[in-house]
Design a protein around this motif. Sequence first.
Motif, PDB file in Angstrom:
ATOM      1  N   CYS A 182     -42.008 -12.088   2.070  1.00 30.06           N
ATOM      2  CA  CYS A 182     -41.706 -11.636   0.718  1.00 30.06           C
ATOM      3  C   CYS A 182     -42.731 -10.581   0.315  1.00 30.06           C
ATOM      4  O   CYS A 182     -43.937 -10.782   0.484  1.00 30.06           O
ATOM      5  CB  CYS A 182     -41.753 -12.818  -0.253  1.00 30.06           C
ATOM      6  SG  CYS A 182     -41.446 -12.377  -1.980  1.00 30.06           S
ATOM      7  N   PHE A 237     -43.180 -17.509   2.703  1.00 34.84           N
ATOM      8  CA  PHE A 237     -42.603 -18.345   1.655  1.00 34.84           C
ATOM      9  C   PHE A 237     -43.334 -19.689   1.632  1.00 34.84           C
ATOM     10  O   PHE A 237     -43.563 -20.301   2.675  1.00 34.84           O
ATOM     11  CB  PHE A 237     -41.107 -18.544   1.897  1.00 34.84           C
ATOM     12  CG  PHE A 237     -40.308 -17.298   1.627  1.00 34.84           C
ATOM     13  CD1 PHE A 237     -39.874 -16.999   0.348  1.00 34.84           C
ATOM     14  CD2 PHE A 237     -40.019 -16.411   2.653  1.00 34.84           C
ATOM     15  CE1 PHE A 237     -39.155 -15.847   0.086  1.00 34.84           C
ATOM     16  CE2 PHE A 237     -39.297 -15.255   2.406  1.00 34.84           C
ATOM     17  CZ  PHE A 237     -38.866 -14.972   1.119  1.00 34.84           C
ATOM     18  N   MET A 284     -37.738 -10.251   1.634  1.00 37.08           N
ATOM     19  CA  MET A 284     -37.328 -10.231   0.229  1.00 37.08           C
ATOM     20  C   MET A 284     -38.325  -9.367  -0.536  1.00 37.08           C
ATOM     21  O   MET A 284     -39.536  -9.530  -0.379  1.00 37.08           O
ATOM     22  CB  MET A 284     -37.305 -11.644  -0.362  1.00 37.08           C
ATOM     23  CG  MET A 284     -37.086 -11.663  -1.873  1.00 37.08           C
ATOM     24  SD  MET A 284     -37.183 -13.324  -2.593  1.00 37.08           S
ATOM     25  CE  MET A 284     -35.543 -13.918  -2.198  1.00 37.08           C
ATOM     26  N   ALA A 327     -34.160 -17.273  -2.544  1.00 36.56           N
ATOM     27  CA  ALA A 327     -34.559 -17.369  -1.140  1.00 36.56           C
ATOM     28  C   ALA A 327     -33.912 -18.583  -0.475  1.00 36.56           C
ATOM     29  O   ALA A 327     -33.481 -18.518   0.683  1.00 36.56           O
ATOM     30  CB  ALA A 327     -36.078 -17.452  -1.031  1.00 36.56           C
ATOM     31  N   TYR A 383     -33.500 -18.011   3.590  1.00 33.24           N
ATOM     32  CA  TYR A 383     -34.732 -17.497   4.178  1.00 33.24           C
ATOM     33  C   TYR A 383     -35.478 -18.653   4.845  1.00 33.24           C
ATOM     34  O   TYR A 383     -35.361 -19.811   4.424  1.00 33.24           O
ATOM     35  CB  TYR A 383     -35.622 -16.869   3.106  1.00 33.24           C
ATOM     36  CG  TYR A 383     -35.245 -15.455   2.746  1.00 33.24           C
ATOM     37  CD1 TYR A 383     -35.955 -14.373   3.256  1.00 33.24           C
ATOM     38  CD2 TYR A 383     -34.177 -15.191   1.890  1.00 33.24           C
ATOM     39  CE1 TYR A 383     -35.620 -13.069   2.923  1.00 33.24           C
ATOM     40  CE2 TYR A 383     -33.824 -13.894   1.555  1.00 33.24           C
ATOM     41  CZ  TYR A 383     -34.549 -12.840   2.075  1.00 33.24           C
ATOM     42  OH  TYR A 383     -34.210 -11.547   1.748  1.00 33.24           O
ATOM     43  N   ALA A 441     -36.797 -16.040  -7.722  1.00 30.83           N
ATOM     44  CA  ALA A 441     -37.008 -15.622  -6.334  1.00 30.83           C
ATOM     45  C   ALA A 441     -36.955 -16.825  -5.398  1.00 30.83           C
ATOM     46  O   ALA A 441     -36.367 -16.757  -4.307  1.00 30.83           O
ATOM     47  CB  ALA A 441     -38.345 -14.897  -6.207  1.00 30.83           C
TER      48      ALA A 441
END
Length: 298
Positions: free
Chosen positions: A295, A254, A35, A281, A286, A277
């Motif tokens: 990310c 993450f 991301m 995600a 994710y 975000a």
Amino acid sequence: MVSNPVRPLPALPAELRAHLPAELRGLRRDGVRLMVVDRAAQSIRHSRFIELGSFLRRPDGWAAPARQDGGMSDGPKRLAGTVAMVTGASRGLGRALAIAFAREGAALALCARGIPALDEVANAVAGLGADVHEPGSAETPSAGRSFSWELLFELRRHGVQLADIVLHTGLSSLQDDAVDAEHPLFEEWFGVTANAAEAVNRAPRVIAVGTTVVRALETAAGRDGQVSATEGWTRLRLEAGSPLRVVDGLLTGFHEPQASHFDLLRAFLHEPLLERAYREAMTARYLWHEFGDLCLIL
């Protein structure tokens, strides 16, 4: 003036915790998802980590010095460009394997319980020209795990320069949420060499690979934002409003909202974009944690 309270973020579903590395999920290690959060454009894009280079602009006029590998004999090495981890490396078969790998050009990560004997082996393989990794880390610096040699070489070919620092990464969790919340693990050892400091100071833009790198570089920086050769412990805590004197962007995994790593993200992102975000995600499925997706914050 009354500020609006920060809305609580939803808890991470158990199925989004990555328990296996990419290679055991049928992917290349550099095939995880990426991301990309662009602060200037207030945009979020979705890609693959192998495409990282397309999001990094070339640093004009910044050339990396050629690497000098002393002690290596002439001729091709069968294991050049590989990293070998040898356990029980201080004696017996482990010691013999370490020396054999070194002679064939491998970089080495040596593990053993006896430090004096391990140091002797490390000195022996260094004399053969091997790149012996620094000991001391308690965990893998997970943000950099997905780099393959192919991707690193591709980034170099496109003008992206790399500066290495030493991180004795501390434990990110004691595997108990209540204990983690009460006793956050902030203290970590790092080392920035003079060459690394010079490379960072010359760079038009600095992207840190991992939150620990952010803390290390910001600790090593003076008030003028110039990084000096430094080694020692960092206890720096970064959060919303913390000034960033060195680091312009961040590549990270993450993190769950209660983690100190997530607080550090607030030094890069204002709350609305960070929340957006995080929720995106989750919606896009994710994967979190050490073996998960990545990310890039620009």
